[in-house]
Design a protein around this motif. Sequence first.
Motif, mmCIF file in Angstrom:
data_model
loop_
_atom_site.group_PDB
_atom_site.id
_atom_site.type_symbol
_atom_site.label_atom_id
_atom_site.label_comp_id
_atom_site.label_asym_id
_atom_site.label_seq_id
_atom_site.Cartn_x
_atom_site.Cartn_y
_atom_site.Cartn_z
ATOM 1 N N LEU A 112 0.821 -1.210 0.000
ATOM 2 C CA LEU A 112 0.000 0.000 0.000
ATOM 3 C C LEU A 112 0.856 1.263 0.000
ATOM 4 C CD1 LEU A 112 -2.740 -1.027 2.603
ATOM 5 C CD2 LEU A 112 -3.032 -0.782 0.127
ATOM 6 N N GLU A 113 2.117 1.103 0.398
ATOM 7 C CA GLU A 113 3.064 2.219 0.439
ATOM 8 C C GLU A 113 4.349 1.767 -0.225
ATOM 9 O OE1 GLU A 113 2.871 5.931 1.185
ATOM 10 O OE2 GLU A 113 1.812 4.962 2.847
ATOM 11 N N ASP A 114 4.984 2.649 -0.993
ATOM 12 C CA ASP A 114 6.268 2.330 -1.614
ATOM 13 C C ASP A 114 7.409 2.782 -0.712
ATOM 14 O OD1 ASP A 114 5.136 1.269 -3.936
ATOM 15 O OD2 ASP A 114 4.967 3.258 -4.862
ATOM 16 N N ALA A 115 8.445 1.951 -0.610
ATOM 17 C CA ALA A 115 9.631 2.335 0.147
ATOM 18 C C ALA A 115 10.437 3.358 -0.641
ATOM 19 C CB ALA A 115 10.482 1.106 0.455
ATOM 20 N N THR A 116 11.015 4.309 0.050
ATOM 21 C CA THR A 116 11.921 5.262 -0.591
ATOM 22 C C THR A 116 13.207 4.566 -0.994
ATOM 23 O OG1 THR A 116 11.001 7.027 0.792
ATOM 24 C CG2 THR A 116 13.081 7.479 -0.314
ATOM 25 N N ASP A 117 13.631 3.607 -0.183
ATOM 26 C CA ASP A 117 14.857 2.846 -0.469
ATOM 27 C C ASP A 117 14.737 1.480 0.190
ATOM 28 O OD1 ASP A 117 17.317 2.253 -1.482
ATOM 29 O OD2 ASP A 117 18.453 3.592 -0.170
ATOM 30 N N GLY A 118 15.538 0.526 -0.270
ATOM 31 C CA GLY A 118 15.554 -0.802 0.317
ATOM 32 C C GLY A 118 14.752 -1.813 -0.483
ATOM 33 N N ASP A 119 14.818 -3.079 -0.044
ATOM 34 C CA ASP A 119 14.187 -4.191 -0.764
ATOM 35 C C ASP A 119 13.283 -4.985 0.173
ATOM 36 O OD1 ASP A 119 15.473 -3.713 -3.246
ATOM 37 O OD2 ASP A 119 17.293 -4.646 -2.462
ATOM 38 N N ILE A 120 12.183 -5.500 -0.411
ATOM 39 C CA ILE A 120 11.241 -6.355 0.309
ATOM 40 C C ILE A 120 11.105 -7.660 -0.474
ATOM 41 C CG2 ILE A 120 8.910 -6.593 1.260
ATOM 42 C CD1 ILE A 120 9.918 -3.168 0.195
ATOM 43 N N TYR A 121 11.316 -8.775 0.218
ATOM 44 C CA TYR A 121 11.207 -10.103 -0.399
ATOM 45 C C TYR A 121 10.120 -10.907 0.292
ATOM 46 C CZ TYR A 121 15.844 -9.247 -2.465
ATOM 47 O OH TYR A 121 16.912 -8.718 -3.150
ATOM 48 N N PHE A 122 9.314 -11.619 -0.511
ATOM 49 C CA PHE A 122 8.440 -12.672 -0.020
ATOM 50 C C PHE A 122 9.068 -13.978 -0.492
ATOM 51 C CE2 PHE A 122 4.002 -10.610 0.665
ATOM 52 C CZ PHE A 122 4.586 -9.576 1.376
ATOM 53 N N GLY A 123 9.659 -14.717 0.449
ATOM 54 C CA GLY A 123 10.471 -15.857 0.036
ATOM 55 C C GLY A 123 11.674 -15.340 -0.732
ATOM 56 N N ASP A 124 11.909 -15.870 -1.928
ATOM 57 C CA ASP A 124 13.013 -15.416 -2.772
ATOM 58 C C ASP A 124 12.570 -14.372 -3.792
ATOM 59 O OD1 ASP A 124 14.763 -17.202 -1.520
ATOM 60 O OD2 ASP A 124 14.186 -18.831 -2.870
ATOM 61 N N ARG A 125 11.325 -13.957 -3.724
ATOM 62 C CA ARG A 125 10.759 -13.068 -4.737
ATOM 63 C C ARG A 125 10.829 -11.605 -4.286
ATOM 64 N NH1 ARG A 125 4.306 -12.637 -5.947
ATOM 65 N NH2 ARG A 125 4.366 -11.509 -7.936
ATOM 66 N N LEU A 126 11.509 -10.780 -5.055
ATOM 67 C CA LEU A 126 11.555 -9.347 -4.799
ATOM 68 C C LEU A 126 10.196 -8.746 -5.161
ATOM 69 C CD1 LEU A 126 13.371 -6.869 -4.014
ATOM 70 C CD2 LEU A 126 13.837 -6.634 -6.463
ATOM 71 N N VAL A 127 9.548 -8.077 -4.191
ATOM 72 C CA VAL A 127 8.175 -7.605 -4.426
ATOM 73 C C VAL A 127 8.067 -6.082 -4.413
ATOM 74 C CG1 VAL A 127 7.128 -9.723 -3.529
ATOM 75 C CG2 VAL A 127 7.557 -7.800 -1.969
#
Length: 371
Positions: free
Chosen positions: A52-67
């Motif tokens: 619902l919100e975009d990060a200004t920086d950094g990465d979010i993974y669900f399992g091995d999938r970059l989301v």
Amino acid sequence: MAAITLRGVEKSFGAGPVLRDCDLDIADHEFLVLVGPSGSGKTTLLRIISGLEDATDGDIYFGDRLVNDVDVGDRDIAMVFQNYGLYPHMSVRKNLAFGLRRRKLPAAEIEQMVDHTAGILGIEHLLDRKPKQLSGGQRQRVALGRAIVRDPAVFLLDEPLSNLDAHLRTQMRSEILKVHRTVTATAVYVTHDQVEALTMGDRIAVMHEGMIQQVDTPEALYDRPVNRFVAGFIGTPPMGFLPGRLERYGSSARVQAPGVDLVLPPARAAVVPADLADVVAGIRPEHLHLTSKSATEGEGSTLQGTVDMVEPLGSEQHARVNVNGEMVVARLTRKERVRPGENVTFAVEDAAVQVFGADDGVAYREQEAES
């Protein structure tokens, strides 16, 4: 696979950072609680996990999938909010079935999934009612049902119990945990209530001013906080803090100030930097034991102060004591009689004395106690 990984997640609104360098690993099927005071960034972090919100920086993974760039509708999540989010013109049955119908599932399958979910939550008898005919706890069960009926990989819950009274909150905490054990999804739960966090979380991430301060089990957060903020935030009544000078005596040391004489065991004294003189001692209420001044003279850790207020709580009482201008709370039995204005002495368990840097608030604790 519903493990969630955050690496270097940051968020700014205009010139002000809301989240700073957040790293977090949430295991598959774990129930993790994000806790912190209002404005600490916990809801913003949850919204970034949801998409619902975009990060200004950094990465979010669900399992091995970059989301990072995956739409919220494609992350296989379900959210439960403080305001329930029910459609007032629909029955409970239709509220539960709404998302399934949008996915164009067969009518028989929808009916089976709705009945199964209602059975888990114990709301079978409410299926034909409208939300306005339900109590707050019943509405919250329906809101949970709308989330779990879809069988998502991840549940995200944003202060879902804030609108309920204290008794109902206690009941709903156990209901949510029961549901989590049944559906075995990964859950991230946001609350400002540290009692809620301690009673619900497999692990807890404590947040303050947009940063994750510590991620650990409830027991470790309580017994081995990494800094003064975590120590003061976790625990009811809160830990008492007493500034003093660290005086060394061979391999041991004492924290001393007017009314304060606290002994540090040699292992703990050894981890405090040799050049650190100004410290803050931390004492939990249950580690203060009412005694007489003569009984403790020259022995062990002691505190002396004046009772400011006594709070009777049925099976126990909390005495707020002024020690050299600082307020500490002692948890006493109902038989221990103290009165406001009375001078009192407490014996303190040496091993329970925690030490923090006076300037940076960092906790100093021997490695052996952390293992």
